[in-house]
Motif scaffolding. Structure first.
Motif: not given
Length: 144
Positions: A90-102
């Motif tokens: 299991i490698t995914r932990m529900g992390c919310n870190a992100r960036i959105t480029l527009k």
């Protein structure tokens, strides 16, 4: 240093302020924005992956691009299979870190539209940073 502070059950990376993403930073190309976030991630102690893309219908140009922590979301529960040779960890932990480029409409450049820096998991320490996927440089012989 790749140290982080645990605030409100989120790990916040310690990084020089000039390398930290800020909403409104402008890039000439989409690849420059992605590279900027990957560099920030490497220095902060986590890996990234490209998540989703939205394109304009008129010309097919990328209008939104999401780059997330590699531990974002949860993997679907695998169906029981009798021929399964290797169980994946299991490698995914529900992390919310992100960036959105527009995409900026009147120009062919991109801006940071949104940025979330908190992680739901501890980050890599400086001693083990070379083990992350993006920091590894395997030769063809090692891969084989």
């Amino acid at each position: 240093p790749l140290c982080a502070a645990n605030i409100d059950n989120e790990w916040i990376p310690s990084c020089p302020t000039h390398l930290k993403p800020v909403v409104g930073i402008k890039f000439d190309t989409l690849q420059q924005g992605i590279s900027f976030y990957e560099n920030y991630a490497r220095l902060s102690g986590f890996d990234t992956r490209l998540y989703s893309t939205k394109k304009r219908k008129s010309d097919g140009k990328v209008s939104l691009k999401y780059c997330v922590c590699n531990k974002e979301g949860f993997r679907e529960t695998p169906r029981l299979q009798s021929n399964c040779k290797k169980k994946r960890p299991i490698t995914r932990m529900g992390c919310n870190a992100r960036i959105t480029l527009k995409l900026i409409n009147d120009q062919d450049s991109y801006i940071i539209f949104s940025f979330h820096e908190g992680h739901t998991h501890p980050l890599t320490t400086p001693n083990s940073a070379h083990h992350t996927k993006q920091s590894r440089n395997l030769t063809l012989a090692h891969k084989k």
